[in-house]
Scaffold this motif. Structure first.
Motif, PDB file in Angstrom:
ATOM      1  N   CYS A 273      -3.893  -9.906  12.133  1.00 55.07           N
ATOM      2  CA  CYS A 273      -3.940  -9.148  10.885  1.00 55.07           C
ATOM      3  C   CYS A 273      -3.330  -7.754  11.020  1.00 55.07           C
ATOM      4  CB  CYS A 273      -5.372  -9.061  10.379  1.00 55.07           C
ATOM      5  SG  CYS A 273      -6.044 -10.695   9.952  1.00 55.07           S
ATOM      6  N   VAL A 274      -3.507  -7.106  12.157  1.00 56.01           N
ATOM      7  CA  VAL A 274      -2.902  -5.793  12.365  1.00 56.01           C
ATOM      8  C   VAL A 274      -1.386  -5.916  12.476  1.00 56.01           C
ATOM      9  CG1 VAL A 274      -2.724  -3.831  13.946  1.00 56.01           C
ATOM     10  CG2 VAL A 274      -4.969  -4.782  13.397  1.00 56.01           C
ATOM     11  N   ALA A 275      -0.924  -6.804  13.356  1.00 48.57           N
ATOM     12  CA  ALA A 275       0.519  -6.959  13.551  1.00 48.57           C
ATOM     13  C   ALA A 275       1.223  -7.411  12.285  1.00 48.57           C
ATOM     14  CB  ALA A 275       0.788  -7.955  14.681  1.00 48.57           C
ATOM     15  N   TRP A 276       0.614  -8.342  11.567  1.00 45.44           N
ATOM     16  CA  TRP A 276       1.245  -8.863  10.350  1.00 45.44           C
ATOM     17  C   TRP A 276       1.304  -7.790   9.266  1.00 45.44           C
ATOM     18  CZ3 TRP A 276       2.433 -11.929  13.715  1.00 45.44           C
ATOM     19  CH2 TRP A 276       2.885 -13.230  13.502  1.00 45.44           C
ATOM     20  N   THR A 277       0.258  -6.967   9.156  1.00 46.47           N
ATOM     21  CA  THR A 277       0.266  -5.882   8.174  1.00 46.47           C
ATOM     22  C   THR A 277       1.343  -4.861   8.497  1.00 46.47           C
ATOM     23  OG1 THR A 277      -2.097  -6.136   7.685  1.00 46.47           O
ATOM     24  CG2 THR A 277      -1.103  -4.005   7.174  1.00 46.47           C
ATOM     25  N   ILE A 278       1.411  -4.479   9.763  1.00 47.93           N
ATOM     26  CA  ILE A 278       2.437  -3.507  10.168  1.00 47.93           C
ATOM     27  C   ILE A 278       3.827  -4.080   9.941  1.00 47.93           C
ATOM     28  CG2 ILE A 278       3.367  -2.163  12.092  1.00 47.93           C
ATOM     29  CD1 ILE A 278       0.507  -2.247  13.307  1.00 47.93           C
ATOM     30  N   ASP A 279       4.008  -5.354  10.260  1.00 43.62           N
ATOM     31  CA  ASP A 279       5.306  -5.990  10.080  1.00 43.62           C
ATOM     32  C   ASP A 279       5.726  -5.979   8.608  1.00 43.62           C
ATOM     33  OD1 ASP A 279       7.440  -7.583  11.509  1.00 43.62           O
ATOM     34  OD2 ASP A 279       6.911  -9.010   9.941  1.00 43.62           O
ATOM     35  N   ASP A 280       4.785  -6.284   7.725  1.00 40.42           N
ATOM     36  CA  ASP A 280       5.090  -6.261   6.297  1.00 40.42           C
ATOM     37  C   ASP A 280       5.364  -4.845   5.809  1.00 40.42           C
ATOM     38  OD1 ASP A 280       4.935  -8.986   5.970  1.00 40.42           O
ATOM     39  OD2 ASP A 280       2.851  -8.988   5.315  1.00 40.42           O
ATOM     40  N   LEU A 281       4.622  -3.881   6.343  1.00 41.99           N
ATOM     41  CA  LEU A 281       4.868  -2.488   5.982  1.00 41.99           C
ATOM     42  C   LEU A 281       6.255  -2.056   6.448  1.00 41.99           C
ATOM     43  CD1 LEU A 281       3.678   0.076   4.704  1.00 41.99           C
ATOM     44  CD2 LEU A 281       2.792   0.691   6.972  1.00 41.99           C
ATOM     45  N   LEU A 282       6.633  -2.486   7.645  1.00 38.50           N
ATOM     46  CA  LEU A 282       7.960  -2.154   8.169  1.00 38.50           C
ATOM     47  C   LEU A 282       9.060  -2.775   7.308  1.00 38.50           C
ATOM     48  CD1 LEU A 282       9.759  -0.876  10.288  1.00 38.50           C
ATOM     49  CD2 LEU A 282       9.413  -2.893  11.730  1.00 38.50           C
ATOM     50  N   THR A 283       8.849  -4.002   6.871  1.00 34.87           N
ATOM     51  CA  THR A 283       9.827  -4.651   5.987  1.00 34.87           C
ATOM     52  C   THR A 283      10.046  -3.824   4.725  1.00 34.87           C
ATOM     53  OG1 THR A 283       9.280  -6.867   6.783  1.00 34.87           O
ATOM     54  CG2 THR A 283      10.308  -6.724   4.618  1.00 34.87           C
ATOM     55  N   GLU A 284       8.958  -3.334   4.145  1.00 31.67           N
ATOM     56  CA  GLU A 284       9.067  -2.496   2.946  1.00 31.67           C
ATOM     57  C   GLU A 284       9.777  -1.184   3.258  1.00 31.67           C
ATOM     58  OE1 GLU A 284       8.247  -3.186  -0.187  1.00 31.67           O
ATOM     59  OE2 GLU A 284       7.615  -5.211   0.406  1.00 31.67           O
ATOM     60  N   ILE A 285       9.463  -0.607   4.404  1.00 32.85           N
ATOM     61  CA  ILE A 285      10.094   0.653   4.801  1.00 32.85           C
ATOM     62  C   ILE A 285      11.599   0.474   4.974  1.00 32.85           C
ATOM     63  CG2 ILE A 285      10.335   2.214   6.788  1.00 32.85           C
ATOM     64  CD1 ILE A 285       7.257   2.128   7.018  1.00 32.85           C
ATOM     65  N   LEU A 286      12.007  -0.589   5.654  1.00 32.04           N
ATOM     66  CA  LEU A 286      13.437  -0.823   5.886  1.00 32.04           C
ATOM     67  C   LEU A 286      14.182  -1.061   4.581  1.00 32.04           C
ATOM     68  CD1 LEU A 286      13.282  -3.077   9.087  1.00 32.04           C
ATOM     69  CD2 LEU A 286      13.773  -0.622   8.931  1.00 32.04           C
ATOM     70  N   ALA A 287      13.487  -1.604   3.590  1.00 30.56           N
ATOM     71  CA  ALA A 287      14.115  -1.846   2.289  1.00 30.56           C
ATOM     72  C   ALA A 287      14.240  -0.558   1.471  1.00 30.56           C
ATOM     73  CB  ALA A 287      13.313  -2.877   1.509  1.00 30.56           C
ATOM     74  N   ARG A 288      13.444   0.452   1.828  1.00 27.93           N
ATOM     75  CA  ARG A 288      13.449   1.701   1.049  1.00 27.93           C
ATOM     76  C   ARG A 288      14.155   2.839   1.776  1.00 27.93           C
ATOM     77  NH1 ARG A 288       7.543   1.888  -2.019  1.00 27.93           N
ATOM     78  NH2 ARG A 288       7.281  -0.379  -2.238  1.00 27.93           N
ATOM     79  N   ASP A 289      13.651   3.165   2.960  1.00 31.78           N
ATOM     80  CA  ASP A 289      14.207   4.284   3.728  1.00 31.78           C
ATOM     81  C   ASP A 289      13.681   4.186   5.152  1.00 31.78           C
ATOM     82  OD1 ASP A 289      15.020   6.643   4.877  1.00 31.78           O
ATOM     83  OD2 ASP A 289      14.175   7.950   3.336  1.00 31.78           O
ATOM     84  N   VAL A 290      14.549   3.923   6.090  1.00 32.85           N
ATOM     85  CA  VAL A 290      14.130   3.706   7.474  1.00 32.85           C
ATOM     86  C   VAL A 290      13.372   4.904   8.032  1.00 32.85           C
ATOM     87  CG1 VAL A 290      16.299   4.577   8.450  1.00 32.85           C
ATOM     88  CG2 VAL A 290      14.919   2.926   9.744  1.00 32.85           C
ATOM     89  N   LYS A 291      13.629   6.098   7.501  1.00 34.41           N
ATOM     90  CA  LYS A 291      12.956   7.296   8.005  1.00 34.41           C
ATOM     91  C   LYS A 291      11.455   7.295   7.715  1.00 34.41           C
ATOM     92  CE  LYS A 291      16.671  10.070   6.633  1.00 34.41           C
ATOM     93  NZ  LYS A 291      17.122  11.346   6.077  1.00 34.41           N
ATOM     94  N   LEU A 292      11.037   6.486   6.770  1.00 31.38           N
ATOM     95  CA  LEU A 292       9.615   6.407   6.458  1.00 31.38           C
ATOM     96  C   LEU A 292       8.793   5.873   7.627  1.00 31.38           C
ATOM     97  CD1 LEU A 292       9.776   4.986   2.809  1.00 31.38           C
ATOM     98  CD2 LEU A 292       9.208   7.324   3.501  1.00 31.38           C
ATOM     99  N   ALA A 293       9.445   5.181   8.564  1.00 27.12           N
ATOM    100  CA  ALA A 293       8.729   4.645   9.730  1.00 27.12           C
ATOM    101  C   ALA A 293       8.089   5.762  10.544  1.00 27.12           C
ATOM    102  CB  ALA A 293       9.681   3.831  10.604  1.00 27.12           C
TER     103      ALA A 293
END
Length: 350
Positions: A273-293
């Motif tokens: 659940c932790v890894a999958w949540t972070i992975d989904d959050l990263l997907t959203e970040i990469l779609a918006r602005d990589v600097k958000l990571a």
């Protein structure tokens, strides 16, 4: 005004009780939290110039206490208990810096696609929990079939539609490169003790809410009987065999998280659940602005992977995921470090 490093841990906090279930004395803690705010000049969260969210994933009895169904022991055997202890200390030490705490709650009922009763074989047996992975080939060959008796509760009696969905589901997991369907013990059952937050963690969250006048941002996940929901941001499968939506990503919560200046993530389990949540959050970040990571901080010492001795060990997969997240710009940190020293925190202006 005090510095971020000066908060102490309240005297009532008992490290020996982190592995136990007990009733939080809310009114007493509320009074103490108000006194704490006065003692340390803690201001309401609404005054924070920088907004920090602590996202706590599934810190529930079912995952975090040894006598419960899916205790995440990690390789040490005491993983989630140790994680909860460190997490509570982190909350108390950084009470005045954390704007909002967002606990997620894995929430299930009996008849769901990952529970034993959903499946049956020709001998009328249900799959053994925690020891059974149902693959695409298993369903294609009829080794495991949907239990006809659950169709009335889940699909209005339409067994063929439910069986069709099951085949589509494992096919989708395979196509998307996700874990095979794991049959888990009945866990996080709505209304049960296992569903509740670990008492010590609940107490720390409540204390924070009162001291900082900040409502905890609870997120419920996992109630859809037709899909797993490891990530709080989206279920594993979003559509059925006919392309009709059965679920959707949690767009509102994603926007809420990315609106904070920093998001700190802890909880269970590191491999799921932790890894999958972070992975989904990263997907959203990469779609918006990589600097958000850069605004994401992973409390690596407050999360453990699923390890079932002699059956499965997800430690290496979890560690590999965290390395990938760090490579994408997220910060892997320790709860015992001062947040002032965390890498990249100066980028946020703290």
């Amino acid at each position: 005004m005090i510095t971020k490093a000066e908060l102490s841990i309240p005297e009532y906090f008992d490290t020996q009780k982190v592995s136990e279930v007990w009733r939080v004395p809310y009114q007493k803690r509320a009074h103490q939290a108000k006194e704490w705010a006065v003692k340390y000049s803690i201001q309401p969260a609404a005054t924070d110039k920088k907004q920090i969210c602590l996202l706590i994933i599934d810190a529930q009895n079912t995952f975090c206490l040894p006598e419960f169904e899916l205790f995440v022991g990690g390789r040490s055997g005491s993983g989630a208990v140790d994680d909860s202890l460190r997490l509570c200390k982190f909350i108390y030490r950084n009470l005045h810096s954390i704007t909002t705490i967002a606990p997620t709650m894995d929430t299930h009922t009996a008849m769901q696609i990952f529970h034993p009763i959903f499946w049956i074989n020709d001998a009328g047996e249900h799959p053994l929990p925690a020891a059974t992975l149902i693959t695409l080939e298993d369903v294609q060959q009829g080794i495991w079939k949907v239990n006809p008796a659950v169709a009335d509760s889940i699909a209005g009696g339409n067994y063929s539609a439910l069986q069709k969905h099951a085949l589509h589901y494992v096919q989708k997991l395979s196509d998307d490169g996700k874990y095979p369907l794991t049959i888990w013990p009945y866990h996080s059952m709505l209304g049960g003790i296992g569903h509740a937050l670990v008492s010590a963690v609940e107490e720390a969250i409540f204390f924070h809410s009162i001291a900082r006048n900040s409502q905890a941002l609870f997120e419920i996940k996992g109630g859809n009987p037709l899909t797993e929901n490891y990530s709080v941001l989206r279920p594993e499968v979003l559509d059925g065999p006919d392309g009709v939506s059965i679920a959707e990503k949690n767009a509102k919560f994603i926007d809420k998280l990315l609106g904070f200046d920093a998001v700190i993530i802890a909880g269970q389990a590191k491999s799921h659940c932790v890894a999958w949540t972070i992975d989904d959050l990263l997907t959203e970040i990469l779609a918006r602005d990589v600097k958000l990571a850069k605004k994401v901080y992973l409390l690596e010492d407050c999360t453990s992977p699923v390890v079932v001795p002699g059956v499965v060990d997800f430690t290496e997969a979890a560690d590999a995921a965290f390395l990938r997240f760090a490579g994408a710009g997220m910060n892997v940190v320790q709860s015992t470090q001062s947040i002032d020293t965390w890498p990249g925190f100066s980028w946020l202006g703290f």
